[in-house]
Design a protein around this motif. Structure first.
Motif, short mmCIF file in Angstrom:
data_model
loop_
_atom_site.label_atom_id
_atom_site.label_comp_id
_atom_site.label_asym_id
_atom_site.label_seq_id
_atom_site.Cartn_x
_atom_site.Cartn_y
_atom_site.Cartn_z
N ASP A 72 0.84 -1.19 0.00
CA ASP A 72 0.00 0.00 0.00
C ASP A 72 0.88 1.25 0.00
O ASP A 72 1.90 1.30 0.68
CB ASP A 72 -0.90 0.05 1.25
CG ASP A 72 -1.66 -1.25 1.46
OD1 ASP A 72 -2.35 -1.68 0.52
OD2 ASP A 72 -1.56 -1.81 2.56
N LEU A 73 0.43 2.26 -0.74
CA LEU A 73 1.08 3.56 -0.73
C LEU A 73 0.00 4.62 -0.56
O LEU A 73 -0.89 4.77 -1.41
CB LEU A 73 1.86 3.79 -2.02
CG LEU A 73 2.55 5.15 -2.15
CD1 LEU A 73 3.51 5.39 -0.98
CD2 LEU A 73 3.29 5.26 -3.48
N ILE A 89 5.76 4.88 -10.51
CA ILE A 89 4.84 4.05 -9.73
C ILE A 89 4.79 2.62 -10.28
O ILE A 89 4.50 1.67 -9.54
CB ILE A 89 3.42 4.68 -9.73
CG1 ILE A 89 2.59 4.12 -8.58
CG2 ILE A 89 2.73 4.52 -11.06
CD1 ILE A 89 3.02 4.60 -7.22
N LEU A 95 1.94 -3.68 -5.75
CA LEU A 95 1.07 -2.69 -5.12
C LEU A 95 -0.41 -3.07 -5.28
O LEU A 95 -0.87 -3.35 -6.38
CB LEU A 95 1.33 -1.32 -5.75
CG LEU A 95 0.86 -0.10 -4.97
CD1 LEU A 95 1.64 0.03 -3.66
CD2 LEU A 95 1.02 1.17 -5.80
N SER A 97 -2.87 -1.14 -3.24
CA SER A 97 -3.65 0.06 -2.92
C SER A 97 -2.80 1.30 -3.14
O SER A 97 -1.71 1.42 -2.56
CB SER A 97 -4.13 0.00 -1.46
OG SER A 97 -4.84 1.17 -1.12
N LEU A 98 -3.30 2.21 -3.97
CA LEU A 98 -2.63 3.48 -4.23
C LEU A 98 -3.61 4.59 -3.90
O LEU A 98 -4.70 4.66 -4.47
CB LEU A 98 -2.19 3.57 -5.69
CG LEU A 98 -1.52 4.87 -6.13
CD1 LEU A 98 -0.28 5.14 -5.28
CD2 LEU A 98 -1.16 4.81 -7.61
N ILE A 115 0.35 3.25 -14.66
CA ILE A 115 -0.67 2.71 -13.77
C ILE A 115 -1.18 1.36 -14.27
O ILE A 115 -1.45 0.44 -13.49
CB ILE A 115 -1.83 3.71 -13.61
CG1 ILE A 115 -1.38 4.93 -12.80
CG2 ILE A 115 -3.03 3.05 -12.91
CD1 ILE A 115 -2.43 6.00 -12.63
N LEU A 121 -3.24 -4.24 -8.60
CA LEU A 121 -3.91 -3.11 -7.95
C LEU A 121 -5.39 -3.41 -7.73
O LEU A 121 -6.10 -3.81 -8.66
CB LEU A 121 -3.75 -1.85 -8.81
CG LEU A 121 -3.98 -0.52 -8.11
CD1 LEU A 121 -2.92 -0.29 -7.03
CD2 LEU A 121 -3.98 0.63 -9.11
N LEU A 124 -7.59 2.19 -6.45
CA LEU A 124 -6.92 3.38 -6.96
C LEU A 124 -7.74 4.59 -6.55
O LEU A 124 -8.88 4.76 -6.98
CB LEU A 124 -6.78 3.33 -8.48
CG LEU A 124 -6.21 4.59 -9.14
CD1 LEU A 124 -4.81 4.89 -8.60
CD2 LEU A 124 -6.20 4.46 -10.65
#
Length: 329
Positions: A72-73, A89, A95, A97-98, A115, A121, A124
């Motif tokens: 997560d970021l 990214i 990843l 969760s952004l 992305i 993911l 978003l």
């Protein structure tokens, strides 16, 4: 001898620390590059090369325990961060969760190429930023994407046609932007097993709703404060799982008395339209209701939850009557 022993202890401590570091080297390098692309904001001052990014020391970063990859970021609530969306990214392949939120000086368009490489993911969120431009067609290869929140930005142009190809998409939050045009017919073909929520309010969308939306089984549909017109009755249905429908501040024209409310319906707001007919059967079971500023007629039913609603829920209609309005003649 003592000096050699001391140097050996230092060496062993460095070796031990390197083995104990959780952060994957590739992810750490990517995060430091992202920090650079964001112009080294103060909010990311904890991102230091000599510290471990996975031990809860780095702001907004969490990792998987199983493989030490960044999961997560989250970067939010920073008025001083001034930059474009970081293109690096795509170097965080695990990843899930952004989350970029309340970053008013994060500007520019959505860079779909990096992305779209985030194949794991799930969420978003780009919300309350200064970003603009069109909302791109997110590719079907992002097969895990469930929550897509692009609310409260400056995005313009038409709605992306191919979102229905994302097999797990369940939440679409595009409200508070400057989107134009109509809803694509493809939006009736989302995977109904996900009970998608479709929030498009406070834009400049217009035109008639496609008939295909009759297929859509949503939890929440929010179309208020746009320029839609014509029929919206296809959004209703007794067999649907819909809980909330918001249609206020549009130009809808249809017979509300002929719609069938879902058994799960809790909220209905169709105020400020040109809707006519009687109140639908089962409306007394709703918990939140506003049908004001329309052309409705007939007697307001009693019982159920009707005692919860005051004059403001019904006034400025053609000929509605009964409590809390004036008595029927």
């Amino acid at each position: 001898m003592a000096t050699k022993l001391f140097l050996l202890m230092i060496l062993l401590s460095h070796v031990a620390s390197s083995f104990s570091e959780w952060c994957h080297p590739q992810d750490k390098m990517a995060l430091l590059q992202i920090k650079k692309e964001l112009n080294n904001p103060t909010i990311l001052s904890s991102w230091k090369p000599n510290t471990d990014c996975c031990k809860m020391n780095w702001y907004g970063v969490t990792c998987f325990h199983s493989n030490n990859r960044v999961r997560d970021l989250i970067i939010s609530n920073d008025n001083k961060l001034t930059a474009k969306f970081p293109l690096s990214i795509d170097n965080l392949p695990y990843l899930e969760s952004l989350f970029f939120d309340h970053l008013p000086n994060l500007t520019g368009p959505i860079p779909i190429e990096p992305i779209s490489k985030l194949l794991k993911l799930r969420t978003l969120t780009i919300s309350s930023t200064g970003m603009s431009g069109p909302i791109p067609n997110f590719p079907a290869q992002m097969k895990h994407l469930y929550n897509l929140d692009l609310s409260s930005n400056y995005f313009s142009g038409t709605l992306p046609y191919s979102l229905y190809k994302l097999p797990k998409l369940g939440s679409i939050f595009f409200y508070n932007n400057s989107l134009t045009g109509s809803i694509p017919p493809s939006y009736g073909y989302f995977n109904n097993k996900n009970l998608p929520s479709l929030l498009l309010s406070h834009n400049q969308l217009s035109g008639k709703l496609p008939i295909s939306l009759a297929r859509l089984n949503t939890t929440v549909i929010e179309l208020s404060h746009n320029k839609f017109e014509g029929d919206a009755s296809m959004l209703f249905g007794s067999n649907k799982a819909t809980r909330e429908i918001y249609l206020s501040q549009n130009l809808f024209t249809f017979d509300l008395g002929k719609v069938e409310l879902s058994k799960t319906m809790t909220t209905l707001d169709v105020s400020h339209n040109q809707i006519y007919g009687k109140l639908p059967v089962g409306i007394e079971n709703i918990l939140s209701l506003n049908v004001s500023y329309n052309n409705l007629c007939g007697k307001i039913p009693k019982g159920g939850n009707m005692h919860l609603f005051g004059v403001n829920s019904f006034f400025h209609n053609k000929c509605l009557c009964g409590s809390p309005l004036s008595n029927c003649k």
